[in-house]
Motif scaffolding. Structure first.
Motif, PDB file in Angstrom:
ATOM      1  N   PRO A 156      82.726 -10.165 -36.794  1.00  0.00           N
ATOM      2  CA  PRO A 156      81.839  -8.983 -36.829  1.00  0.00           C
ATOM      3  C   PRO A 156      82.021  -8.176 -38.102  1.00  0.00           C
ATOM      4  O   PRO A 156      83.122  -8.050 -38.623  1.00  0.00           O
ATOM      5  CB  PRO A 156      82.280  -8.182 -35.600  1.00  0.00           C
ATOM      6  CG  PRO A 156      83.691  -8.613 -35.342  1.00  0.00           C
ATOM      7  CD  PRO A 156      83.753 -10.053 -35.738  1.00  0.00           C
ATOM      8  N   SER A 157      80.911  -7.623 -38.578  1.00  0.00           N
ATOM      9  CA  SER A 157      80.950  -6.839 -39.811  1.00  0.00           C
ATOM     10  C   SER A 157      81.007  -5.342 -39.544  1.00  0.00           C
ATOM     11  O   SER A 157      81.149  -4.559 -40.483  1.00  0.00           O
ATOM     12  CB  SER A 157      79.729  -7.161 -40.675  1.00  0.00           C
ATOM     13  OG  SER A 157      78.534  -6.937 -39.951  1.00  0.00           O
ATOM     14  N   ASP A 158      80.888  -4.931 -38.290  1.00  0.00           N
ATOM     15  CA  ASP A 158      80.982  -3.503 -37.959  1.00  0.00           C
ATOM     16  C   ASP A 158      81.400  -3.372 -36.489  1.00  0.00           C
ATOM     17  O   ASP A 158      81.349  -4.337 -35.718  1.00  0.00           O
ATOM     18  CB  ASP A 158      79.658  -2.788 -38.220  1.00  0.00           C
ATOM     19  CG  ASP A 158      78.491  -3.420 -37.496  1.00  0.00           C
ATOM     20  OD1 ASP A 158      78.581  -3.613 -36.262  1.00  0.00           O
ATOM     21  OD2 ASP A 158      77.484  -3.744 -38.153  1.00  0.00           O
ATOM     22  N   GLN A 161      78.924  -4.709 -33.681  1.00  0.00           N
ATOM     23  CA  GLN A 161      78.934  -6.151 -33.447  1.00  0.00           C
ATOM     24  C   GLN A 161      80.187  -6.575 -32.698  1.00  0.00           C
ATOM     25  O   GLN A 161      80.160  -7.485 -31.859  1.00  0.00           O
ATOM     26  CB  GLN A 161      78.847  -6.904 -34.776  1.00  0.00           C
ATOM     27  CG  GLN A 161      77.498  -6.841 -35.450  1.00  0.00           C
ATOM     28  CD  GLN A 161      77.443  -7.716 -36.691  1.00  0.00           C
ATOM     29  OE1 GLN A 161      78.351  -8.504 -36.964  1.00  0.00           O
ATOM     30  NE2 GLN A 161      76.370  -7.577 -37.458  1.00  0.00           N
ATOM     31  N   ALA A 162      81.324  -5.938 -33.028  1.00  0.00           N
ATOM     32  CA  ALA A 162      82.593  -6.299 -32.386  1.00  0.00           C
ATOM     33  C   ALA A 162      82.572  -6.046 -30.890  1.00  0.00           C
ATOM     34  O   ALA A 162      83.244  -6.746 -30.124  1.00  0.00           O
ATOM     35  CB  ALA A 162      83.735  -5.529 -33.035  1.00  0.00           C
ATOM     36  N   ALA A 199      86.541  -5.521 -38.551  1.00  0.00           N
ATOM     37  CA  ALA A 199      85.214  -4.953 -38.283  1.00  0.00           C
ATOM     38  C   ALA A 199      85.094  -3.491 -38.689  1.00  0.00           C
ATOM     39  O   ALA A 199      83.983  -2.961 -38.810  1.00  0.00           O
ATOM     40  CB  ALA A 199      84.897  -5.098 -36.789  1.00  0.00           C
ATOM     41  N   CYS A 200      86.230  -2.835 -38.927  1.00  0.00           N
ATOM     42  CA  CYS A 200      86.198  -1.388 -39.152  1.00  0.00           C
ATOM     43  C   CYS A 200      86.584  -0.957 -40.570  1.00  0.00           C
ATOM     44  O   CYS A 200      86.709   0.241 -40.823  1.00  0.00           O
ATOM     45  CB  CYS A 200      87.118  -0.688 -38.154  1.00  0.00           C
ATOM     46  SG  CYS A 200      86.657  -0.969 -36.420  1.00  0.00           S
ATOM     47  N   ASN A 206      84.759  -5.396 -45.917  1.00  0.00           N
ATOM     48  CA  ASN A 206      84.472  -6.492 -45.004  1.00  0.00           C
ATOM     49  C   ASN A 206      83.842  -7.667 -45.738  1.00  0.00           C
ATOM     50  O   ASN A 206      84.242  -8.821 -45.575  1.00  0.00           O
ATOM     51  CB  ASN A 206      83.537  -5.996 -43.900  1.00  0.00           C
ATOM     52  CG  ASN A 206      83.248  -7.045 -42.845  1.00  0.00           C
ATOM     53  OD1 ASN A 206      82.488  -7.971 -43.095  1.00  0.00           O
ATOM     54  ND2 ASN A 206      83.856  -6.895 -41.678  1.00  0.00           N
TER      55      ASN A 206
END
Length: 449
Positions: A156-158, A161-162, A199-200, A206
Motif C-alpha cells: 500500500p502507498s497510503d 489502501q493499507a 504506507a505512512c 514510499n
C-alpha cells in the motif's frame, strides 16, 4: 585461436593465487592470453568459473574446457535460485540478500550507495528484506524474485489502501494471511512494516523505497534470466566450486539481466570461497571486460584474503582510465581502481596505446640506474703539454653521471605484437609476478586443426 600445448605454463598455482590482471588495448591479444592462463590452471587441477560478457566467450570456453565437461549455466541447462540459496544456507538471511541487491544496484547504475542518505538507503533495504522474508516464509524452496517483486509492487502507498478490504486479494495480502498461520510473531513484524511504516512515510518516500527495492530485482524477471533464477536450484555456489562452470549469459544477448546474473552468481561463489574451511582444489574466477563486473568493496575484500582460501581472480581490462570511468570517474573511483590494480599482484601487460596505463605499468616493473658518459676537448692558453704532438693547444675531458630510468619504458608497450595474420599469430606480452624481475613472453596462436 589456440596455443601450443608444449609451451610452459605462464603461472604456477602459487603465483596465480595472488591474482592476475591483464591490460591491453582492444585487439592486443589479452583475451587469448587470459584463455591460455585459465586452461593451464585447469590442467593443474583448479576449478574454473567463467563470466561471459561477449557472445562468443561461452562457446570458446566450452571448446577449451570440453575435456572437463563444464556446465553451461543458461536457460534450460541449470537453475540457480539466489533467494532460496541465501536464505537456506547457514548464516544466510534476508538482510544479507538485501545487501547483495544494494551492491547490484550500485554496479548496474554505477552510483555509490555510500553517497545515499541513511533514511533512503535503510528504507530501501528494509523493503527488500521484509519482502524477501515473507516470500521465503510462505513458499520456502519455491520462492522466487517474482514473488518479492509482486509483494513490493502490491504494498500500500497510503494508510487508506493499507486498511482497505481489497488489500486481502493482493499478493502482499494473500501471503501475509498465510504467514500468520506459519509464524505469527514474524508475520506481525512484516505486516507492521508494510501496513504502517511503508504506507505512512509519505508519497515521495514510499515511491523512492518501492523504486529502489525493485531496481535490482527487475533484471531477474527478464526472459531467460527468470527461467534460471526461479524454481528449485539444480546447482549451488558450493557445487560450482567443485565443477567447471560457464555463465553463458553474455550482456549483449541478455542485456541487464545477463550482467545481473553474472554479478550475483560470481559474488555468491566468492563468498562461498571465503567461507569454506575444507577444499580440494583452487577456484578460478575469469572476468574479461572486468570494468563491467568490478565492485570495489567486494573485490577488494576477496582479493585481500582470497590467497589463503586458494581463490584465483583472473581479470582483464583495457586501461586504468576505463576501469576508473566504469567505477564512477571521481577521485574515489581512481583510488578504488588503483587498489584493485595493486591487489592483482601478477600482471600481464599487452600492447597498449594508453600512456597513463603504460606509465603505470612501467612504474610497477620498476627503474634501474643507468650510467651516462660524455667527453670532449677544451681549449687552453698555456703552452702545449708534452703529449700535444701537433701543438693544437687542446686537452680532452671526460664526464659521467648516473640516472634512474624505467626498466621497460612506456613506449615499449606500443611495439608489442598483437597476434593475428598481420603478426603471423604472435602475441607479445610483459609479465610481472610481483617481484623485482619481469619477463617478455611470446604466445603463438595456432588455428584449430
Amino acid at each position: 585461436m589456440f596455443w601450443r600445448k608444449k609451451d610452459p605454463p605462464l603461472f604456477s598455482i602459487e603465483q596465480a593465487v595472488t591474482g592476475i590482471l591483464a591490460t591491453g588495448r582492444p585487439g592486443s591479444g589479452k583475451t587469448t592470453l587470459v584463455n591460455r592462463i585459465a586452461i593451464e590452471l585447469a590442467a593443474m587441477g583448479c576449478i574454473v568459473c567463467v563470466c561471459c560478457i561477449k557472445p562468443d566467450e561461452a562457446d570458446n570456453y566450452s571448446e577449451l574446457l570440453k575435456r572437463y565437461k563444464p556446465l553451461r549455466i543458461e536457460p534450460g541447462n541449470a537453475v540457480i535460485n539466489p533467494l532460496t540459496y541465501e536464505l537456506g544456507r547457514k548464516g544466510g538471511s534476508p538482510r544479507s540478500l538485501a545487501r547483495f541487491m544494494e551492491d547490484l544496484t550500485e554496479v548496474l547504475s554505477r552510483s555509490s550507495s555510500e553517497k545515499t542518505e541513511v533514511f533512503w538507503k535503510s528504507g530501501t533495504a528494509d523493503t527488500q528484506a521484509y519482502a524477501i522474508e515473507l516470500a521465503y516464509m510462505v513458499k520456502g524452496k519455491d520462492a522466487s524474485f517474482q514473488d518479492v517483486y509482486d509483494i513490493i509492487l502490491s504494498a500500500p502507498s497510503d494508510p487508506a489502501q493499507a486498511s482497505s478490504e481489497s488489500l486481502r486479494s493482493t499478493p502482499l495480502g494473500q501471503l501475509l494471511e498465510r504467514a500468520f498461520t506459519i509464524n505469527p510473531e514474524r508475520a506481525k513484524v512484516i505486516a507492521d512494516f508494510f501496513l504502517k511504516r511503508f504506507a505512512c512515510v509519505g508519497e515521495k518516500a514510499n515511491g523512492a523505497f518501492r523504486t529502489g527495492a525493485l531496481t535490482a530485482i527487475a533484471p531477474f524477471l527478464e526472459p531467460g534470466i527468470k527461467e534460471i533464477t526461479s524454481g528449485r536450484s539444480t546447482i549451488t555456489p558450493e557445487q560450482m566450486l567443485e565443477r567447471h562452470t560457464i555463465l553463458a549469459l553474455d550482456t549483449l544477448t541478455y542485456s541487464t539481466g545477463g550482467l545481473a546474473l553474472n554479478l550475483l552468481a560470481s559474488w555468491l561463489c566468492m563468498e562461498a570461497v571465503l567461507r569454506r574451511t575444507k577444499w580440494r582444489r583452487p577456484f578460478v574466477l575469469v572476468r574479461d571486460e572486468y570494468h563491467q563486473l568490478a565492485h570495489a568493496e567486494r573485490d577488494i575484500r576477496v582479493q585481500s584474503v582470497g590467497r589463503s582460501q586458494e581463490f584465483i581472480g583472473i581479470s582483464a581490462v583495457q586501461t586504468l582510465p576505463v576501469l576508473k570511468a566504469a567505477m564512477g570517474g571521481d577521485l574515489a573511483a581512481q583510488n578504488q581502481s588503483e587498489a584493485l590494480y595493486g591487489l592483482h599482484v601478477s600482471k600481464v601487460m599487452c600492447n597498449n596505446n594508453c600512456h597513463l596505463t603504460n606509465e603505470f605499468n612501467s612504474n610497477v616493473i620498476g627503474q634501474e640506474r643507468v650510467m651516462f658518459y660524455g667527453g670532449g676537448v677544451a681549449s687552453q692558453d698555456e703552452p702545449p703539454e708534452w703529449y700535444d704532438f701537433f701543438g693544437v693547444g687542446k686537452s680532452p675531458n671526460v664526464s659521467f653521471n648516473q640516472q634512474w630510468h624505467f626498466k621497460v619504458p612506456p613506449a615499449s608497450f606500443l611495439s608489442l605484437r598483437t597476434g593475428g595474420p598481420a603478426n603471423r599469430g604472435y602475441v607479445d606480452a610483459i609479465i610481472h609476478r610481483g617481484t623485482d624481475g619481469h619477463e617478455f613472453v611470446t604466445h603463438r596462436q595456432e588455428k584449430k586443426p
